[in-house]
Design an enzyme around this catalytic site. Structure first.
Site, PDB file in Angstrom:
ATOM      1  N   GLU A   1      -0.090  34.180  -4.262  1.00  0.00           N
ATOM      2  CA  GLU A   1      -0.449  33.192  -5.275  1.00  0.00           C
ATOM      3  C   GLU A   1       0.756  32.330  -5.669  1.00  0.00           C
ATOM      4  O   GLU A   1       0.628  31.114  -5.855  1.00  0.00           O
ATOM      5  CB  GLU A   1      -1.032  33.878  -6.519  1.00  0.00           C
TER       6      GLU A   1
ATOM      7  N   TYR B   1      -3.613  30.920 -14.874  1.00  0.00           N
ATOM      8  CA  TYR B   1      -4.212  30.871 -13.538  1.00  0.00           C
ATOM      9  C   TYR B   1      -3.816  32.078 -12.695  1.00  0.00           C
ATOM     10  O   TYR B   1      -4.663  32.779 -12.128  1.00  0.00           O
ATOM     11  CB  TYR B   1      -3.824  29.578 -12.799  1.00  0.00           C
TER      12      TYR B   1
ATOM     13  N   ASP C   1      -7.420  26.230 -11.040  1.00  0.00           N
ATOM     14  CA  ASP C   1      -6.258  25.569 -10.435  1.00  0.00           C
ATOM     15  C   ASP C   1      -6.674  24.156 -10.051  1.00  0.00           C
ATOM     16  O   ASP C   1      -7.749  23.681 -10.425  1.00  0.00           O
ATOM     17  CB  ASP C   1      -5.735  26.365  -9.232  1.00  0.00           C
TER      18      ASP C   1
ATOM     19  N   CYS D   1     -24.548  17.171  -7.141  1.00  0.00           N
ATOM     20  CA  CYS D   1     -23.203  16.681  -7.484  1.00  0.00           C
ATOM     21  C   CYS D   1     -23.299  15.372  -8.273  1.00  0.00           C
ATOM     22  O   CYS D   1     -23.735  14.348  -7.742  1.00  0.00           O
ATOM     23  CB  CYS D   1     -22.374  16.472  -6.223  1.00  0.00           C
TER      24      CYS D   1
END
Length: 342
Positions: free
Chosen positions: A33, A116, A134, A204
């Site tokens: 990460e 995060y 993120d 969307c």
């Protein structure tokens, strides 16, 4: 539309095979990460493998020297990530008896870890219900739901975190978090989103409103500052002088050639004058290598000269054969390679 079901189906069929996937080792997930912050998977993959090979567990990372850690990170940039990893490894050894903390709060207490990263580690390694947000998630959710709240504001951070938490699959939070990030990285991309093959296209909002490229919204524009670096290589290349960057600035902890920095480009005569005053040398000669090196908030205009030095008290002197043992920036590495010194 069942968001969780559609996303999970897509992820099972399309996820990339990566060495930190399908594991519960919090140390390895943590390293991956941190590496993938500000770094794309294609570049970060080789660094991850190298880093884990050199430092296979948190205790070995904690016991390494800063130079060893920075050397392993060399070329990735954003070196504060490596320094924070090193510091946090020592935290884990000293405060948690070498055992990686298994709570969100414990992970969040580590140096360099924010919401995060703590959410990613705690959900993937320990199955805790914390949603990740993120850059990929901001982009995906802002487009899908047509959210125009700027992501770089406290209001935006709260809104997107609340939405991500609401959408989170509490039964498998780690898989869900990886899926939503993967979708943002592979389909809902920044510049060339693959709307044609998007499983969410019918729902969307951004696609329906033709605002795909307007989202996500940022309130502030990053100001890029130009800096002018003049580096000096000793005339006698058998003895190379290096100095360590110590201030809280770019490349902190890395080594580089003796440097003069100016706010704007200066004439050769002025440079000679300033060089003589600082280093006591009598001559400078411009080398062919020069480069504009782009960082996130900085544009480095770098020029290289050969020179002689009369003031050497703060330098580390070494032969070019030992250069590879010192952590240096990508810019310095490119110069040394151009001079056949690396």
């Amino acid at each position: 539309m069942d968001f969780k079901e559609v996303l999970n189906t897509w992820y099972v069929e399309n996820k990339r095979k990566l060495p930190w996937r399908g594991i519960k080792n919090p140390y390895k997930i943590w390293v991956s990460e941190i590496i993938l912050q500000q770094t794309q998977v294609v570049q970060g993959l080789s660094y991850y493998k190298k880093f884990i090979q050199l430092f296979p567990d948190v205790k070995q990372l904690a016991s390494a020297s800063e130079a060893e850690v920075l050397n392993a990170w060399q070329g990735l940039g954003y070196y504060s990530r490596a320094r924070n990893l090193h510091f946090a490894a020592k935290q884990i050894v000293n405060e948690y008896s070498g055992i990686f903390p298994d709570t969100y709060k414990g992970v969040l207490s580590l140096k360099g870890v924010g919401d995060y990263t703590a959410s990613a580690i705690s959900s993937i390694a320990f199955g805790l219900p914390h949603a990740v947000v993120d850059g990929n998630v901001y982009r995906f959710l802002s487009r899908l739901y047509g959210i125009h709240t700027p992501i770089d504001t406290s209001a935006g951070a709260k809104e997107f975190k609340a939405l991500a938490q609401k959408l989170l699959d509490k039964k498998q939070p780690g898989e869900h978090n990886q899926a939503v990030m993967e979708f943002g990285a592979m389909v809902c991309r920044p510049k060339n989103p693959d709307c044609e093959h998007c499983v969410f296209i019918k729902s969307c909002a951004a696609f329906a409103d033709s605002t795909v490229f307007e989202l996500p919204v940022k309130a502030k524009k990053t100001k890029v500052k130009s800096r002018y670096f003049y580096y000096f290589l000793n005339d006698d290349m058998n003895n190379i002088y290096l100095q360590k960057r110590k201030n809280k600035d770019i490349w902190q902890g890395l080594y580089e050639l003796p440097l003069l920095e100016t706010q704007k480009k200066i004439s050769p005569a002025k440079l000679q004058e300033v060089f003589k005053e600082k280093f006591g040398g009598t001559k400078i000669k411009k080398l062919a290598f020069e480069k504009v090196h782009i960082l996130s908030h900085r544009k480095i205009h770098a020029y290289f000269y050969s020179s002689n030095f009369n003031k050497q008290e703060n330098f580390t002197c070494l032969t070019h054969k030992k250069l590879s043992g010192y952590p240096i920036s990508r810019l310095s590495e490119e110069f040394f390679i151009s001079e056949n010194l690396l």
